[in-house]
Design a protein around this motif. Structure first.
Motif, mmCIF file in Angstrom:
data_model
loop_
_atom_site.group_PDB
_atom_site.id
_atom_site.type_symbol
_atom_site.label_atom_id
_atom_site.label_comp_id
_atom_site.label_asym_id
_atom_site.label_seq_id
_atom_site.Cartn_x
_atom_site.Cartn_y
_atom_site.Cartn_z
ATOM 1 N N THR A 58 49.846 38.369 48.003
ATOM 2 C CA THR A 58 48.625 38.744 47.288
ATOM 3 C C THR A 58 48.692 38.220 45.863
ATOM 4 O OG1 THR A 58 48.350 40.741 48.614
ATOM 5 C CG2 THR A 58 47.187 40.664 46.514
ATOM 6 N N VAL A 59 47.612 37.562 45.439
ATOM 7 C CA VAL A 59 47.510 37.023 44.084
ATOM 8 C C VAL A 59 46.494 37.870 43.322
ATOM 9 C CG1 VAL A 59 47.072 34.980 42.695
ATOM 10 C CG2 VAL A 59 47.934 34.722 45.038
ATOM 11 N N LEU A 60 46.880 38.423 42.193
ATOM 12 C CA LEU A 60 45.983 39.202 41.357
ATOM 13 C C LEU A 60 45.463 38.300 40.244
ATOM 14 C CD1 LEU A 60 44.661 41.908 40.729
ATOM 15 C CD2 LEU A 60 46.653 42.491 39.328
ATOM 16 N N LEU A 61 44.140 38.087 40.229
ATOM 17 C CA LEU A 61 43.509 37.201 39.254
ATOM 18 C C LEU A 61 42.710 37.992 38.241
ATOM 19 C CD1 LEU A 61 42.139 34.465 41.708
ATOM 20 C CD2 LEU A 61 44.293 34.431 40.443
ATOM 21 N N VAL B 210 39.374 31.652 35.259
ATOM 22 C CA VAL B 210 40.240 32.417 36.163
ATOM 23 C C VAL B 210 41.673 32.283 35.667
ATOM 24 C CG1 VAL B 210 41.074 32.681 38.525
ATOM 25 C CG2 VAL B 210 38.699 32.008 38.125
ATOM 26 N N GLU B 211 42.313 33.420 35.475
ATOM 27 C CA GLU B 211 43.707 33.459 35.065
ATOM 28 C C GLU B 211 44.512 34.215 36.102
ATOM 29 O OE1 GLU B 211 43.763 35.339 31.285
ATOM 30 O OE2 GLU B 211 42.688 33.704 30.245
ATOM 31 N N ILE B 212 45.766 33.823 36.257
ATOM 32 C CA ILE B 212 46.653 34.502 37.212
ATOM 33 C C ILE B 212 47.316 35.671 36.496
ATOM 34 C CG2 ILE B 212 48.684 34.251 38.681
ATOM 35 C CD1 ILE B 212 47.985 31.304 39.015
ATOM 36 N N GLU B 213 46.931 36.896 36.895
ATOM 37 C CA GLU B 213 47.514 38.107 36.320
ATOM 38 C C GLU B 213 48.883 38.391 36.915
ATOM 39 O OE1 GLU B 213 47.124 41.674 33.861
ATOM 40 O OE2 GLU B 213 45.934 39.829 33.973
ATOM 41 N N ARG C 180 47.883 28.785 43.185
ATOM 42 C CA ARG C 180 46.965 27.716 42.791
ATOM 43 C C ARG C 180 45.731 27.686 43.678
ATOM 44 N NH1 ARG C 180 50.374 24.066 43.014
ATOM 45 N NH2 ARG C 180 49.937 23.221 45.084
ATOM 46 N N SER C 181 45.931 27.868 44.989
ATOM 47 C CA SER C 181 44.798 27.839 45.915
ATOM 48 C C SER C 181 43.847 29.002 45.652
ATOM 49 C CB SER C 181 45.312 27.885 47.354
ATOM 50 O OG SER C 181 44.238 27.885 48.266
ATOM 51 N N ALA C 182 44.370 30.202 45.374
ATOM 52 C CA ALA C 182 43.514 31.349 45.098
ATOM 53 C C ALA C 182 42.678 31.124 43.845
ATOM 54 C CB ALA C 182 44.369 32.609 44.953
ATOM 55 N N ARG C 183 43.291 30.630 42.799
ATOM 56 C CA ARG C 183 42.558 30.398 41.545
ATOM 57 C C ARG C 183 41.440 29.375 41.755
ATOM 58 N NH1 ARG C 183 42.439 26.682 37.623
ATOM 59 N NH2 ARG C 183 41.943 27.385 35.494
ATOM 60 N N GLU C 184 41.746 28.270 42.453
ATOM 61 C CA GLU C 184 40.747 27.227 42.627
ATOM 62 C C GLU C 184 39.595 27.683 43.532
ATOM 63 O OE1 GLU C 184 42.938 23.928 44.082
ATOM 64 O OE2 GLU C 184 43.885 23.462 42.153
ATOM 65 N N GLN C 185 39.906 28.428 44.579
ATOM 66 C CA GLN C 185 38.839 28.870 45.482
ATOM 67 C C GLN C 185 37.919 29.890 44.814
ATOM 68 O OE1 GLN C 185 39.653 29.440 49.730
ATOM 69 N NE2 GLN C 185 41.829 28.956 49.317
ATOM 70 N N VAL C 186 38.480 30.827 44.061
ATOM 71 C CA VAL C 186 37.645 31.811 43.367
ATOM 72 C C VAL C 186 36.772 31.128 42.328
ATOM 73 C CG1 VAL C 186 37.711 33.796 41.812
ATOM 74 C CG2 VAL C 186 39.198 33.744 43.815
ATOM 75 N N LEU C 187 37.339 30.190 41.571
ATOM 76 C CA LEU C 187 36.586 29.516 40.525
ATOM 77 C C LEU C 187 35.467 28.650 41.090
ATOM 78 C CD1 LEU C 187 36.435 29.077 37.468
ATOM 79 C CD2 LEU C 187 38.003 27.164 37.739
ATOM 80 N N ALA C 188 35.637 28.124 42.295
ATOM 81 C CA ALA C 188 34.657 27.186 42.837
ATOM 82 C C ALA C 188 33.599 27.867 43.705
ATOM 83 C CB ALA C 188 35.370 26.098 43.650
ATOM 84 N N HIS C 189 33.965 28.886 44.493
ATOM 85 C CA HIS C 189 33.041 29.367 45.530
ATOM 86 C C HIS C 189 32.706 30.855 45.456
ATOM 87 C CE1 HIS C 189 32.882 25.564 47.648
ATOM 88 N NE2 HIS C 189 34.212 25.495 47.672
ATOM 89 N N TRP C 190 33.487 31.635 44.782
ATOM 90 C CA TRP C 190 33.211 33.077 44.815
ATOM 91 C C TRP C 190 32.073 33.411 43.843
ATOM 92 C CZ3 TRP C 190 37.671 36.962 45.798
ATOM 93 C CH2 TRP C 190 38.400 36.543 46.922
ATOM 94 N N ARG C 191 31.293 34.432 44.218
ATOM 95 C CA ARG C 191 30.193 34.941 43.388
ATOM 96 C C ARG C 191 30.269 36.462 43.346
ATOM 97 N NH1 ARG C 191 30.655 30.604 42.254
ATOM 98 N NH2 ARG C 191 29.136 28.884 42.134
ATOM 99 N N PHE C 192 29.850 37.015 42.195
ATOM 100 C CA PHE C 192 29.971 38.460 41.959
ATOM 101 C C PHE C 192 28.630 39.030 41.495
ATOM 102 C CE2 PHE C 192 34.002 36.395 41.217
ATOM 103 C CZ PHE C 192 34.935 37.215 41.836
ATOM 104 N N TRP D 10 35.082 40.624 32.184
ATOM 105 C CA TRP D 10 36.360 40.320 32.815
ATOM 106 C C TRP D 10 36.586 41.299 33.952
ATOM 107 C CZ3 TRP D 10 39.309 36.130 32.066
ATOM 108 C CH2 TRP D 10 39.162 35.410 30.882
ATOM 109 N N ALA D 11 37.045 40.788 35.083
ATOM 110 C CA ALA D 11 37.313 41.658 36.224
ATOM 111 C C ALA D 11 38.611 41.215 36.893
ATOM 112 C CB ALA D 11 36.164 41.598 37.224
ATOM 113 N N LYS D 12 39.389 42.179 37.377
ATOM 114 C CA LYS D 12 40.614 41.879 38.113
ATOM 115 C C LYS D 12 40.283 41.759 39.596
ATOM 116 C CE LYS D 12 43.814 43.925 34.780
ATOM 117 N NZ LYS D 12 44.940 44.875 34.571
#
Length: 218
Positions: free
Chosen positions: A152-155, A168-171, A181-193, A206-208
């Motif tokens: 699990t990667v906490l961003l 996106v920063e890796i917490e 690296r894959s988690a950071r790139e996927q969240v930055l490119a495709h995730w929406r909130f 800012w959200a964790k």
């Protein structure tokens, strides 16, 4: 018969000196002939070869001495005057996002956040909030699957007023750089909130965000 009529033949006596001289001349001629006709001794032949094999000595004159070059006089170059450089501050650019792939290594063009009307929300600092997801697609990296990596990667994600990630920063990492690296790139490119709300307006926040790579879920 008278004594006068009787004649006795008397043989002449040989000349001893003449005979000795002739014998000596013959002996000398024979000795000279023998010396001339006798083959040369090996020592004499070797001596003759040594005499004929003596090389000719040629004296080589030494080349003329080379004169040393004249000393070089080094002079310092004149320095150009240093002109002051006036620089103008440039606005900070938004860091480029990345396109997620199965390996999580391909970059994408920078994301330009949508412009909004000037107001209090633009000048306020981002707040800390818990945001809901609109879209959270996740692909497991192929290389991580082959190596049976999971974790699990906490961003820590900065979300703009429209719900798009800006930074996106890796917490806390998963223990695998490939998954982080894959988690950071996927969240930055495709995730929406869902954007954060303050005073009835959408604001940056800012959200964790945890990203789970679990092999059992595949």
């Amino acid at each position: 018969m008278s004594s006068a009529s009787l004649a006795v033949a008397v043989r002449p006596q040989p000349d001893a000196a003449r005979i000795a001289a002739l014998s000596a001349a013959i002996a000398l001629n024979l000795a000279a002939l023998l010396i001339l006709t006798r083959p040369l001794a090996p020592q004499a032949l070797a001596l003759m070869h040594q005499i004929t094999a003596v090389p000719q000595i040629i004296f080589i004159e030494p080349p003329p001495a080379v004169k040393p070059p004249p000393p070089i006089d080094l002079k310092p170059l004149p320095r150009a005057p240093v002109m002051p450089v006036h620089t103008q501050p440039h606005p900070a650019a938004t860091p480029p996002a990345a396109v997620p792939t199965t390996e999580g290594t391909q970059a994408m063009p920078p994301v330009t956040p949508p412009s909004t009307a000037p107001g209090a929300a633009d000048t306020a600092a981002p707040i800390e909030a818990t945001l809901a997801y609109r879209s959270s697609p996740l692909q497991f990296p192929t290389q991580a699957l082959r190596r049976h990596m999971q974790g699990t990667v906490l961003l820590r994600v900065l979300v703009d007023e429209n719900g798009a990630p800006l930074q996106v920063e890796i917490e806390h990492g998963s223990g695998y750089a490939l998954l982080d690296r894959s988690a950071r790139e996927q969240v930055l490119a495709h995730w929406r909130f869902q954007p954060a709300m303050a005073g009835g307006h959408a604001v940056r926040a800012w959200a964790k965000v945890p990203v789970n790579f679990v092999l059992n879920n595949l």
